[in-house]
Design a protein around this motif. Structure first.
Motif, PDB file in Angstrom:
ATOM      1  N   ALA A 177       0.867  -1.182  -0.103  1.00  0.00           N
ATOM      2  CA  ALA A 177       0.140   0.128   0.058  1.00  0.00           C
ATOM      3  C   ALA A 177       0.925   1.271   0.124  1.00  0.00           C
ATOM      4  CB  ALA A 177      -0.941   0.003   1.335  1.00  0.00           C
ATOM      5  N   LEU A 178       0.600   2.121  -0.954  1.00  0.00           N
ATOM      6  CA  LEU A 178       1.206   3.526  -0.852  1.00  0.00           C
ATOM      7  C   LEU A 178       0.607   4.477   0.158  1.00  0.00           C
ATOM      8  CD1 LEU A 178       1.560   3.760  -4.604  1.00  0.00           C
ATOM      9  CD2 LEU A 178       3.533   3.499  -3.073  1.00  0.00           C
ATOM     10  N   THR A 179       1.624   5.003   0.900  1.00  0.00           N
ATOM     11  CA  THR A 179       0.859   6.063   2.038  1.00  0.00           C
ATOM     12  C   THR A 179       1.835   7.076   2.365  1.00  0.00           C
ATOM     13  OG1 THR A 179      -0.186   6.185   4.062  1.00  0.00           O
ATOM     14  CG2 THR A 179       1.640   4.522   3.910  1.00  0.00           C
ATOM     15  N   ARG A 180       1.795   7.822   3.180  1.00  0.00           N
ATOM     16  CA  ARG A 180       2.665   8.786   3.418  1.00  0.00           C
ATOM     17  C   ARG A 180       2.598   8.927   5.134  1.00  0.00           C
ATOM     18  NH1 ARG A 180       4.908  13.339   1.191  1.00  0.00           N
ATOM     19  NH2 ARG A 180       4.790  15.012   2.269  1.00  0.00           N
TER      20      ARG A 180
ATOM     21  N   VAL B 109       9.888  15.148   9.754  1.00  0.00           N
ATOM     22  CA  VAL B 109      10.392  14.638   8.417  1.00  0.00           C
ATOM     23  C   VAL B 109       9.140  13.841   7.876  1.00  0.00           C
ATOM     24  CG1 VAL B 109      11.892  12.942   7.151  1.00  0.00           C
ATOM     25  CG2 VAL B 109      12.687  14.226   9.406  1.00  0.00           C
ATOM     26  N   GLU B 110       8.740  14.405   6.557  1.00  0.00           N
ATOM     27  CA  GLU B 110       7.584  14.073   5.893  1.00  0.00           C
ATOM     28  C   GLU B 110       8.186  13.199   4.769  1.00  0.00           C
ATOM     29  OE1 GLU B 110       5.177  17.397   4.547  1.00  0.00           O
ATOM     30  OE2 GLU B 110       4.755  17.701   6.694  1.00  0.00           O
ATOM     31  N   VAL B 111       7.750  11.716   4.690  1.00  0.00           N
ATOM     32  CA  VAL B 111       7.882  11.169   3.685  1.00  0.00           C
ATOM     33  C   VAL B 111       6.888  10.307   3.060  1.00  0.00           C
ATOM     34  CG1 VAL B 111      10.318  10.479   4.700  1.00  0.00           C
ATOM     35  CG2 VAL B 111       8.311   9.192   5.375  1.00  0.00           C
ATOM     36  N   ASP B 112       7.249   9.874   1.583  1.00  0.00           N
ATOM     37  CA  ASP B 112       6.215   8.981   0.993  1.00  0.00           C
ATOM     38  C   ASP B 112       6.721   7.515   1.298  1.00  0.00           C
ATOM     39  OD1 ASP B 112       4.247  10.744  -0.253  1.00  0.00           O
ATOM     40  OD2 ASP B 112       6.049  11.196  -1.866  1.00  0.00           O
ATOM     41  N   LEU B 113       5.851   6.629   1.495  1.00  0.00           N
ATOM     42  CA  LEU B 113       6.420   5.249   1.539  1.00  0.00           C
ATOM     43  C   LEU B 113       5.424   4.115   1.300  1.00  0.00           C
ATOM     44  CD1 LEU B 113       4.725   3.975   4.535  1.00  0.00           C
ATOM     45  CD2 LEU B 113       6.014   5.735   5.729  1.00  0.00           C
ATOM     46  N   ALA B 114       6.024   2.975   0.916  1.00  0.00           N
ATOM     47  CA  ALA B 114       5.234   2.013   0.135  1.00  0.00           C
ATOM     48  C   ALA B 114       5.220   0.925   1.420  1.00  0.00           C
ATOM     49  CB  ALA B 114       5.878   1.099  -0.957  1.00  0.00           C
TER      50      ALA B 114
ATOM     51  N   GLY C 296      14.621  -0.786  12.470  1.00  0.00           N
ATOM     52  CA  GLY C 296      15.840  -0.961  11.492  1.00  0.00           C
ATOM     53  C   GLY C 296      15.745  -0.365  10.175  1.00  0.00           C
ATOM     54  N   VAL C 297      16.966  -0.361   9.715  1.00  0.00           N
ATOM     55  CA  VAL C 297      17.238  -0.112   8.210  1.00  0.00           C
ATOM     56  C   VAL C 297      17.480  -1.180   7.480  1.00  0.00           C
ATOM     57  CG1 VAL C 297      18.381   1.725   6.701  1.00  0.00           C
ATOM     58  CG2 VAL C 297      17.615   2.311   9.058  1.00  0.00           C
ATOM     59  N   THR C 298      16.861  -1.308   6.284  1.00  0.00           N
ATOM     60  CA  THR C 298      17.303  -2.515   5.320  1.00  0.00           C
ATOM     61  C   THR C 298      18.095  -1.798   4.083  1.00  0.00           C
ATOM     62  OG1 THR C 298      16.665  -4.325   4.206  1.00  0.00           O
ATOM     63  CG2 THR C 298      15.054  -2.405   4.156  1.00  0.00           C
ATOM     64  N   GLY C 299      18.289  -2.623   3.252  1.00  0.00           N
ATOM     65  CA  GLY C 299      18.922  -1.837   1.967  1.00  0.00           C
ATOM     66  C   GLY C 299      18.073  -0.955   1.315  1.00  0.00           C
ATOM     67  N   SER C 300      18.487  -0.515   0.250  1.00  0.00           N
ATOM     68  CA  SER C 300      17.745   0.509  -0.592  1.00  0.00           C
ATOM     69  C   SER C 300      16.822  -0.289  -1.633  1.00  0.00           C
ATOM     70  CB  SER C 300      18.430   1.313  -1.553  1.00  0.00           C
ATOM     71  OG  SER C 300      17.896   2.357  -1.921  1.00  0.00           O
ATOM     72  N   SER C 301      15.459  -0.209  -1.285  1.00  0.00           N
ATOM     73  CA  SER C 301      14.322  -0.854  -2.065  1.00  0.00           C
ATOM     74  C   SER C 301      13.349   0.092  -2.315  1.00  0.00           C
ATOM     75  CB  SER C 301      14.007  -2.125  -1.379  1.00  0.00           C
ATOM     76  OG  SER C 301      13.275  -2.095  -0.098  1.00  0.00           O
ATOM     77  N   ALA C 302      12.506   0.039  -3.401  1.00  0.00           N
ATOM     78  CA  ALA C 302      11.355   0.879  -3.491  1.00  0.00           C
ATOM     79  C   ALA C 302      10.453   0.101  -4.366  1.00  0.00           C
ATOM     80  CB  ALA C 302      12.030   2.037  -4.384  1.00  0.00           C
ATOM     81  N   TYR C 303       9.250   0.850  -4.429  1.00  0.00           N
ATOM     82  CA  TYR C 303       8.141   0.167  -5.375  1.00  0.00           C
ATOM     83  C   TYR C 303       7.393   1.694  -5.687  1.00  0.00           C
ATOM     84  CZ  TYR C 303       3.365  -1.445  -5.777  1.00  0.00           C
ATOM     85  OH  TYR C 303       2.059  -1.678  -6.680  1.00  0.00           O
TER      86      TYR C 303
ATOM     87  N   VAL D 115      10.370   1.877   0.383  1.00  0.00           N
ATOM     88  CA  VAL D 115       9.687   0.690   1.117  1.00  0.00           C
ATOM     89  C   VAL D 115       9.773   0.794   2.454  1.00  0.00           C
ATOM     90  CG1 VAL D 115       9.245  -1.534   1.156  1.00  0.00           C
ATOM     91  CG2 VAL D 115       9.503  -0.628  -1.027  1.00  0.00           C
ATOM     92  N   ALA D 116       8.777   0.499   3.198  1.00  0.00           N
ATOM     93  CA  ALA D 116       8.810   0.259   4.654  1.00  0.00           C
ATOM     94  C   ALA D 116       8.254  -0.873   5.103  1.00  0.00           C
ATOM     95  CB  ALA D 116       8.161   1.446   5.432  1.00  0.00           C
ATOM     96  N   TYR D 117       8.888  -1.693   5.845  1.00  0.00           N
ATOM     97  CA  TYR D 117       8.211  -3.219   6.258  1.00  0.00           C
ATOM     98  C   TYR D 117       7.730  -2.948   7.606  1.00  0.00           C
ATOM     99  CZ  TYR D 117      11.303  -4.565   2.062  1.00  0.00           C
ATOM    100  OH  TYR D 117      11.780  -4.794   0.732  1.00  0.00           O
TER     101      TYR D 117
END
Lengths: 225, 370
Positions: free
Chosen positions: B93-96, B103-108, B164-171, B176-178
């Motif tokens: 799901a895409l959200t914000r 700090v404002e971010v878009d996240l999947a 935690g912080v994982t590797g760079s991944s995007a959608y 992405v935020a897990y």
């Protein structure tokens, strides 16, 4: 060393435009002599040069250079004969654009598969003999008509050809240069012992050449010296 | 070869000009390739990282499956019972969101079960363990989200602790935020503006992620369970914008691959026409056809390969200058393959002129062939 043409026939063109340029021509050219080919335009002077120089295969006849028949060779072997045994001076378009004088000679060496490094001193020496020692690094477009012809002569002589074929060498030079150039060709022929044939309309060439061959009559005939 | 070099040297202005054109074409192809790969990564890198072989969606959705598909818990459980298959729910799901530091971010938001095979590894901090936690992509960390921050999902107020912080991944170009499936369901199904999440959230997922033993008849399972399974790579097309971007960038690349031989062919075509008298002279002097063809190919190779190498360096330099600010990725194998294609296309263009080189007529030097 000699060049002998036996029963050479050449027909050019197609259909209604077919013309028999040479019809059973016989001629012999001796080593160490420069023969002027004379005759009106269309009489077959250039065609004779092309046949003698293995550029054109005759429809019939033999082209014997030191006994070997150039007309019977494959295209590949005729190309080899041209680069190894025959030197050419053409009327125009003799030089490769952009190349300096010494490289004009070394290009011919490269074509013949010879080392340009080994032949460079010989090329420079030859050009100096031809009065071009001060022009070695000049490009073709920086030379006069006479100088260009002398460069072409140097290129033709670099690999010590058995046969030197020259087409209208004086067409683009003045009278003084024409005589000097012709004397140079004739003198070189005598000095090197090659067979030289010069197609020309220029009486000055006729005057200096060792002998002449008139293409106007049928059959063509040798003129007395 | 000496003669070819002499000619190159004599006409160096023209060859340099042509080389410059090849450099620009190669650089452009390289840059477009970098953007193609970069944009692709930015769209589906999170999907690529999933350690699944296939994804099962609801059967009625043909496009944009991650946003539209919903697979229920019963279906997931049925998949998990199939022999030769490991299955887990995946929510997308895409959200914000906004951290307490503003700090404002878009996240999947990717809903994954931390106990099974989709659970992301971490480069820093702790792995995802329980509801209310989030492991963020390195890209979110670059934007200022830190371990220990509380990230509040906008409008629905779900609060997440960054563990935690994982590797760079995007959608879909969004980092992405897990989160756990339950947290994801709160995000996906909550009523915007409500003070609390809806009392009874649907126990559903976007898809079932599958690890199947090779040879497993997934189509038969689909028929029984009413799902539509596609291989993971095929599911990339379901990511927002992926197909459109790929078609656009591939079209540009294809046109450049067509332009390269045309430009090089046109140059060598004109060059060959201009030097017909010289080719005739060389033939008259005894140069074989093979030698002239070799010279022409050597000259074309020097221009095309040299230009391509410089173009490759230029494209690589552009990639370095752009850094991480834009989605640009040009790994060495991609660059090498792209540049090899440009070089081959250029040489193919040059090869179009070879017939004219081979047919130069030496008798024209004497006018005897007329």
């Amino acid at each position: 060393m000699s060049l002998e043409l036996r029963g050479i026939s050449v027909t050019l063109g197609h259909g209604d435009a077919r013309v028999t340029v040479l019809d059973g021509l016989d001629a012999t050219f001796a080593a160490g002599t420069a023969t002027a080919l004379v005759g009106p335009s269309g009489s077959g002077k250039s065609t004779l040069l092309a046949v003698a120089g293995a550029l054109l295969r005759p429809d019939a006849g033999q082209v014997l250079l030191d006994g070997a028949d150039l007309a019977a060779l494959s295209e590949r072997d005729r190309a080899r004969a041209r680069r190894e045994r025959i030197g050419y001076m053409f009327q125009s378009g003799n030089l490769l654009g952009g190349l300096v004088v010494v490289d004009q000679l070394l290009a011919a060496a490269s074509i013949a598969g010879r080392s340009h490094r080994q032949l460079r001193p010989r090329a420079e020496e030859l050009l100096t003999e031809l009065g071009l020692g001060h022009r070695l690094r000049h490009r073709a477009d920086q030379l006069s008509g006479g100088e260009r012809q002398r460069v072409a002569l140097g290129r033709a002589l670099l690999l010590e050809p058995a046969l030197l074929l020259v087409d209208e060498p004086t067409a683009a030079v003045d009278r003084t240069q024409a005589r000097a150039l012709t004397e140079l060709i004739v003198g070189t022929t005598a000095g090197r012992g090659c067979v030289t044939v010069i197609a020309t309309h220029d009486p000055a060439v006729l005057a200096v050449a060792d002998s002449a061959f008139d293409m106007a009559p049928s059959p063509p005939e040798r003129l007395s010296a | 070869m000496h003669l070819a070099l002499l000619e190159l040297k004599a006409a160096r202005g023209r060859f340099l000009l042509m080389g410059a054109v090849v450099v620009l074409v190669a650089a452009l192809v390289g840059i477009v390739s970098g953007f193609t790969t970069g944009l692709g990564d930015d769209t589906v890198s999170a999907l690529r990282r999933l350690s699944a072989t296939d994804l099962a969606f609801s059967p009625d959705v043909k496009t944009d499956q991650f946003a539209r598909s919903l697979v229920g818990a019963d279906t997931l459980a049925a998949w998990q019972r199939q022999p030769g298959v490991r299955a887990t729910g995946l929510g997308v799901a895409l959200t914000r969101g906004t951290t307490e530091r503003g700090v404002e971010v878009d996240l999947a938001a990717f809903g994954v079960d931390p106990a099974v095979f989709l659970s992301p590894g971490v480069e820093r901090g702790a792995r995802l363990a329980e509801d209310g936690q989030v492991v963020v992509s390195g890209k979110l960390a670059d934007q200022g989200v830190r371990i220990g921050d509380t990230l509040t999902v906008d409008r629905i107020g779900v609060r997440l602790t960054v563990v935690g912080v994982t590797g760079s991944s995007a959608y879909g170009h969004v980092p992405v935020a897990y989160v756990t499936p339950a947290t994801w369901q709160r995000i996906r199904f909550a009523v915007p503006g409500a003070q609390q999440a809806t009392a009874e959230l649907p126990y559903q997922y976007s898809a079932v992620a599958i690890q199947a033993v090779p040879g497993t008849d997934l189509a038969a399972v689909d028929r029984r369970l009413g799902t539509r399974t596609v291989p993971l790579a095929d599911a990339f097309a379901a990511a927002p914008g992926y197909s459109g971007e790929k078609v656009t960038m591939t079209s540009i690349q294809t046109f450049l691959y067509l332009i390269a031989p045309l430009v090089v062919g046109a140059f060598f075509g004109i060059w060959t026409v201009q030097r017909q008298p010289e080719l005739a002279l060389l033939r008259a002097l005894g140069a074989s056809r093979r030698r002239l063809l070799g010279h022409t190919l050597a000259q074309a190779s020097a221009v095309v390969v040299g230009g391509t190498l410089v173009g490759a360096a230029l494209a690589g330099a552009v990639g370095l200058l752009l850094g991480a600010q834009v989605p640009f990725s040009l790994p060495a194998p991609t660059l090498a393959a792209t540049m090899a294609t440009v070089a081959l296309a250029g040489l193919a263009g040059a090869a179009l002129t070879l017939r004219r080189v081979a047919t130069a007529d030496p008798t024209t030097m004497l006018g005897a062939g007329r």
